[in-house]
Design a protein around this motif. Structure first.
Motif, PDB file in Angstrom:
ATOM      1  N   LYS A 146       7.173  17.713  -2.814  1.00 51.85           N
ATOM      2  CA  LYS A 146       7.921  18.985  -2.462  1.00 51.85           C
ATOM      3  C   LYS A 146       9.468  18.849  -2.262  1.00 51.85           C
ATOM      4  O   LYS A 146       9.987  20.002  -1.830  1.00 51.85           O
ATOM      5  CB  LYS A 146       7.015  19.799  -1.794  1.00 51.85           C
ATOM      6  N   ALA A 147       9.735  17.839  -1.584  1.00 52.64           N
ATOM      7  CA  ALA A 147      11.073  17.708  -1.034  1.00 52.64           C
ATOM      8  C   ALA A 147      12.000  17.649  -2.094  1.00 52.64           C
ATOM      9  O   ALA A 147      12.141  17.223  -3.292  1.00 52.64           O
ATOM     10  CB  ALA A 147      11.407  16.343  -0.248  1.00 52.64           C
ATOM     11  N   ASP A 148      13.214  18.509  -1.732  1.00 53.91           N
ATOM     12  CA  ASP A 148      14.458  18.485  -2.556  1.00 53.91           C
ATOM     13  C   ASP A 148      15.082  17.029  -2.659  1.00 53.91           C
ATOM     14  O   ASP A 148      15.419  16.608  -1.467  1.00 53.91           O
ATOM     15  CB  ASP A 148      15.352  19.548  -2.220  1.00 53.91           C
ATOM     16  N   GLU A 149      15.282  16.574  -3.843  1.00 58.51           N
ATOM     17  CA  GLU A 149      16.047  15.286  -3.992  1.00 58.51           C
ATOM     18  C   GLU A 149      17.351  15.096  -3.649  1.00 58.51           C
ATOM     19  O   GLU A 149      17.910  16.128  -3.698  1.00 58.51           O
ATOM     20  CB  GLU A 149      15.795  14.893  -5.676  1.00 58.51           C
ATOM     21  N   GLY A 150      17.521  14.167  -2.680  1.00 61.35           N
ATOM     22  CA  GLY A 150      18.815  14.158  -2.092  1.00 61.35           C
ATOM     23  C   GLY A 150      19.079  14.968  -0.820  1.00 61.35           C
ATOM     24  O   GLY A 150      20.029  14.638  -0.063  1.00 61.35           O
ATOM     25  N   ALA A 151      18.097  15.349  -0.324  1.00 59.79           N
ATOM     26  CA  ALA A 151      18.187  16.298   0.893  1.00 59.79           C
ATOM     27  C   ALA A 151      18.456  15.380   2.281  1.00 59.79           C
ATOM     28  O   ALA A 151      18.942  15.787   3.148  1.00 59.79           O
ATOM     29  CB  ALA A 151      16.884  17.557   1.078  1.00 59.79           C
ATOM     30  N   PHE A 152      17.370  14.383   2.166  1.00 60.99           N
ATOM     31  CA  PHE A 152      17.530  13.416   3.332  1.00 60.99           C
ATOM     32  C   PHE A 152      17.211  13.997   4.643  1.00 60.99           C
ATOM     33  O   PHE A 152      17.928  14.066   5.736  1.00 60.99           O
ATOM     34  CB  PHE A 152      18.723  12.588   3.653  1.00 60.99           C
ATOM     35  N   ASP A 153      16.319  15.193   4.584  1.00 59.84           N
ATOM     36  CA  ASP A 153      16.099  15.937   5.929  1.00 59.84           C
ATOM     37  C   ASP A 153      15.364  15.172   6.671  1.00 59.84           C
ATOM     38  O   ASP A 153      14.152  15.372   6.947  1.00 59.84           O
ATOM     39  CB  ASP A 153      15.268  17.183   5.153  1.00 59.84           C
ATOM     40  N   LEU A 191       0.938  -1.247  -0.144  1.00 62.18           N
ATOM     41  CA  LEU A 191       0.055  -0.077   0.030  1.00 62.18           C
ATOM     42  C   LEU A 191       0.672   1.280  -0.044  1.00 62.18           C
ATOM     43  O   LEU A 191       0.697   2.207  -0.817  1.00 62.18           O
ATOM     44  CB  LEU A 191      -0.949   0.050   1.206  1.00 62.18           C
ATOM     45  N   GLU A 192       1.825   1.341   0.724  1.00 64.44           N
ATOM     46  CA  GLU A 192       2.899   2.280   1.035  1.00 64.44           C
ATOM     47  C   GLU A 192       3.368   2.741  -0.474  1.00 64.44           C
ATOM     48  O   GLU A 192       3.515   3.590  -0.903  1.00 64.44           O
ATOM     49  CB  GLU A 192       3.705   2.260   2.272  1.00 64.44           C
ATOM     50  N   ALA A 193       3.881   1.425  -0.967  1.00 66.95           N
ATOM     51  CA  ALA A 193       4.694   1.599  -2.415  1.00 66.95           C
ATOM     52  C   ALA A 193       3.778   2.035  -3.488  1.00 66.95           C
ATOM     53  O   ALA A 193       4.218   2.905  -4.097  1.00 66.95           O
ATOM     54  CB  ALA A 193       5.273   0.103  -2.839  1.00 66.95           C
ATOM     55  N   TYR A 194       2.385   1.666  -3.410  1.00 65.73           N
ATOM     56  CA  TYR A 194       1.390   2.225  -4.325  1.00 65.73           C
ATOM     57  C   TYR A 194       1.309   3.645  -4.395  1.00 65.73           C
ATOM     58  O   TYR A 194       1.207   4.413  -5.087  1.00 65.73           O
ATOM     59  CB  TYR A 194       0.358   1.378  -4.246  1.00 65.73           C
ATOM     60  N   ALA A 195       0.937   4.048  -2.923  1.00 65.55           N
ATOM     61  CA  ALA A 195       0.873   5.482  -2.720  1.00 65.55           C
ATOM     62  C   ALA A 195       2.091   6.451  -3.202  1.00 65.55           C
ATOM     63  O   ALA A 195       1.714   7.407  -3.682  1.00 65.55           O
ATOM     64  CB  ALA A 195       0.353   5.692  -1.241  1.00 65.55           C
ATOM     65  N   PHE A 196       3.118   5.719  -2.858  1.00 66.30           N
ATOM     66  CA  PHE A 196       4.478   6.501  -3.380  1.00 66.30           C
ATOM     67  C   PHE A 196       4.751   6.312  -4.860  1.00 66.30           C
ATOM     68  O   PHE A 196       4.931   7.805  -5.382  1.00 66.30           O
ATOM     69  CB  PHE A 196       5.567   5.575  -2.885  1.00 66.30           C
ATOM     70  N   ARG A 197       4.528   5.529  -5.522  1.00 65.17           N
ATOM     71  CA  ARG A 197       4.685   5.518  -7.003  1.00 65.17           C
ATOM     72  C   ARG A 197       3.532   5.926  -7.896  1.00 65.17           C
ATOM     73  O   ARG A 197       3.856   6.090  -9.105  1.00 65.17           O
ATOM     74  CB  ARG A 197       5.356   4.008  -7.265  1.00 65.17           C
ATOM     75  N   GLU A 198       2.288   5.746  -7.434  1.00 61.48           N
ATOM     76  CA  GLU A 198       1.157   5.598  -8.359  1.00 61.48           C
ATOM     77  C   GLU A 198       0.257   6.979  -7.955  1.00 61.48           C
ATOM     78  O   GLU A 198      -0.315   7.441  -8.993  1.00 61.48           O
ATOM     79  CB  GLU A 198       0.235   4.367  -8.320  1.00 61.48           C
ATOM     80  N   LEU A 199       0.090   7.359  -6.928  1.00 59.73           N
ATOM     81  CA  LEU A 199      -0.787   8.489  -6.483  1.00 59.73           C
ATOM     82  C   LEU A 199       0.051   9.825  -6.392  1.00 59.73           C
ATOM     83  O   LEU A 199       0.156  10.527  -5.860  1.00 59.73           O
ATOM     84  CB  LEU A 199      -1.326   8.128  -5.238  1.00 59.73           C
ATOM     85  N   VAL A 200       0.543   9.758  -7.553  1.00 55.54           N
ATOM     86  CA  VAL A 200       1.490  11.021  -7.919  1.00 55.54           C
ATOM     87  C   VAL A 200       0.726  12.338  -8.150  1.00 55.54           C
ATOM     88  O   VAL A 200       1.315  13.398  -7.963  1.00 55.54           O
ATOM     89  CB  VAL A 200       2.668  10.832  -9.002  1.00 55.54           C
ATOM     90  N   ASP A 201      -0.589  12.271  -8.253  1.00 55.41           N
ATOM     91  CA  ASP A 201      -1.156  13.444  -8.272  1.00 55.41           C
ATOM     92  C   ASP A 201      -1.425  14.257  -6.966  1.00 55.41           C
ATOM     93  O   ASP A 201      -1.819  15.227  -6.876  1.00 55.41           O
ATOM     94  CB  ASP A 201      -2.442  13.350  -9.193  1.00 55.41           C
ATOM     95  N   GLU A 202      -1.251  13.333  -6.001  1.00 57.03           N
ATOM     96  CA  GLU A 202      -1.312  13.990  -4.606  1.00 57.03           C
ATOM     97  C   GLU A 202      -0.106  14.284  -4.040  1.00 57.03           C
ATOM     98  O   GLU A 202       0.918  13.527  -4.044  1.00 57.03           O
ATOM     99  CB  GLU A 202      -1.719  12.717  -3.649  1.00 57.03           C
ATOM    100  N   ASP A 203      -0.096  15.611  -3.893  1.00 56.25           N
ATOM    101  CA  ASP A 203       1.513  16.306  -3.592  1.00 56.25           C
ATOM    102  C   ASP A 203       2.011  15.893  -2.165  1.00 56.25           C
ATOM    103  O   ASP A 203       3.176  15.495  -2.218  1.00 56.25           O
ATOM    104  CB  ASP A 203       1.365  17.668  -3.301  1.00 56.25           C
ATOM    105  N   GLU A 204       0.936  15.557  -1.551  1.00 62.39           N
ATOM    106  CA  GLU A 204       1.567  14.984   0.006  1.00 62.39           C
ATOM    107  C   GLU A 204       0.396  14.080   0.451  1.00 62.39           C
ATOM    108  O   GLU A 204      -0.766  14.367   0.486  1.00 62.39           O
ATOM    109  CB  GLU A 204       1.772  16.102   1.044  1.00 62.39           C
ATOM    110  N   LEU A 205       1.082  12.983   1.031  1.00 60.87           N
ATOM    111  CA  LEU A 205       0.269  11.931   1.657  1.00 60.87           C
ATOM    112  C   LEU A 205       0.943  11.414   3.120  1.00 60.87           C
ATOM    113  O   LEU A 205       1.952  11.501   3.169  1.00 60.87           O
ATOM    114  CB  LEU A 205       0.307  10.731   0.795  1.00 60.87           C
ATOM    115  N   PHE A 206      -0.136  11.257   3.963  1.00 64.35           N
ATOM    116  CA  PHE A 206       0.261  10.614   5.256  1.00 64.35           C
ATOM    117  C   PHE A 206      -0.527   9.474   5.694  1.00 64.35           C
ATOM    118  O   PHE A 206      -1.540   9.117   5.307  1.00 64.35           O
ATOM    119  CB  PHE A 206       0.011  11.673   6.204  1.00 64.35           C
ATOM    120  N   ILE A 207       0.299   8.452   6.038  1.00 68.06           N
ATOM    121  CA  ILE A 207      -0.327   6.929   6.348  1.00 68.06           C
ATOM    122  C   ILE A 207       0.414   6.671   7.674  1.00 68.06           C
ATOM    123  O   ILE A 207       1.494   6.723   8.179  1.00 68.06           O
ATOM    124  CB  ILE A 207       0.237   5.828   5.441  1.00 68.06           C
ATOM    125  N   LEU A 208      -0.587   5.938   8.702  1.00 66.85           N
ATOM    126  CA  LEU A 208      -0.216   5.541   9.778  1.00 66.85           C
ATOM    127  C   LEU A 208      -0.490   3.819   9.790  1.00 66.85           C
ATOM    128  O   LEU A 208      -1.626   3.705   9.234  1.00 66.85           O
ATOM    129  CB  LEU A 208      -1.001   6.041  10.951  1.00 66.85           C
TER     130      LEU A 208
END
Length: 329
Positions: free
Chosen positions: A90-97, A17-34
């Motif tokens: 929105k995160a800068d790639e490689g920032a690892f913040d 589920l996490e992977a799907y949200a990450f790779r497929e729900l790209v129209d959602e700028d930000e997502l949160f899952i518990l």
């Protein structure tokens, strides 16, 4: 930001589920899952699974083993362990913040009367004791950050299920895993359940993001997650894969993580090589493994190839020289 309600306790399904949200729900700028898993070990993307677990014990206890998409080390989950995921365009790639993405957890604990802080390369601690490890993954400019929160985990099972390398223990200057970790519940002045803590963390996220609403998975979403679960995340090939054949192995620990390499060397040239570790990176080390095939098994030759890559993209906060030394002396 939107949040996804996930009531599943199946570790492989939750990773799917996490992977799907990450790779497929790209129209959602930000997502949160518990999410909460039943007893399981979740290994990092670059790890050699069989070397990270006490397989006899996990088999005997019915502890599931699953590989995730992000780097970092293996962690133990059970029903008193809370996991959270933040996905962002929105995160800068490689920032690892890691620190910024850990702030909602730190602030939630502060509200409950506990002072927590971010330390090391990716840990959260209370009075010098770790209660959360964080990991990240990148995909086409999109970032996924997730944390594993020890709320009231059975430490005895954790210690038995995970094989922690001796060099990692030595580098921390302690004698055991148990001395280095704590449960959140032990630190709380007023005791609550893991579900209440989950609710508190979601409420804190809504403070950070006042416009947050729920994303409800469609039937199509659920079907695709199930397919990914069945064909990738719940398979032996994904979790274990074939053990590498090798003639030479090396293992080196740096402040930014551990690298273990297995090289099959024939006539002083690299015939095949596999690189494992708990390091972080935004690109797949397979690129480097392929480039090293046929190269002379000599430090200058290996280093020359590695220097052709933007090495920080593959091994965050490591140099080309450090990576080369983990392959050949």
């Amino acid at each position: 930001m939107k949040y996804i309600v996930n009531t599943s306790n199946d570790p492989a399904y939750n990773i799917a589920l996490e992977a799907y949200a990450f790779r497929e729900l790209v129209d959602e700028d930000e997502l949160f899952i518990l999410w909460i898993n039943r007893p399981a070990i979740i290994v990092g993307k670059h790890q050699n699974t069989i070397e990270e677990i006490n397989k006899a014990y996990t088999d005997e206890q019915g502890i599931q083993v699953v590989r995730r998409l992000s780097g970092g080390g293996a962690v133990y989950h059970d029903l008193n362990n809370l996991n959270y995921t933040i996905i962002s365009n929105k995160a800068d790639e490689g920032a690892f913040d890691f620190k910024t993405f850990s702030k909602p957890v730190i602030d939630t604990l502060a509200d409950l009367g506990v002072k927590a802080e971010f330390t090391g390369r990716n840990d959260l601690e209370i009075d010098g004791k770790k209660f959360c490890g964080n990991a990240q993954a990148y995909y086409k400019g999109r970032m996924m950050h997730h944390g594993c929160l020890l709320f009231d985990v059975d430490m005895t099972v954790l210690g038995q299920a995970l094989k922690v390398s001796k060099d990692k223990i030595a580098s921390k200057g302690v004698k055991s895993v148990r001395a280095r970790v704590t449960n959140i519940l032990e630190e709380l002045p007023e005791k609550i359940t893991v579900q209440e803590f989950s609710d508190d963390l979601l409420a804190k996220m809504k403070e950070f993001y006042p416009d947050m609403t729920e994303y409800v998975l469609t039937d199509e979403d659920k079907a695709k997650i199930q397919k990914s679960y069945e064909e990738q995340f719940n398979t032996w090939d994904w979790t274990y894969g074939a053990s590498p054949e090798y003639t030479i192995s090396r293992s080196v620990r740096y402040p930014a993580g551990k690298i273990t390499s297995y090289a099959d060397v024939e006539n002083s040239r690299i015939k095949s090589i596999k690189i494992y570790g708990d390091f972080f990176g935004i690109k797949d080390v397979t690129d480097i493994e392929q480039a090293l095939i046929g190269v002379r098994y000599e430090f200058p030759d290996v280093l020359k190839v590695i220097e052709t890559f933007a090495i920080g993209d593959y091994f965050s906060r490591m140099t080309a020289e450090e990576v080369a030394k983990a392959i050949v002396a």
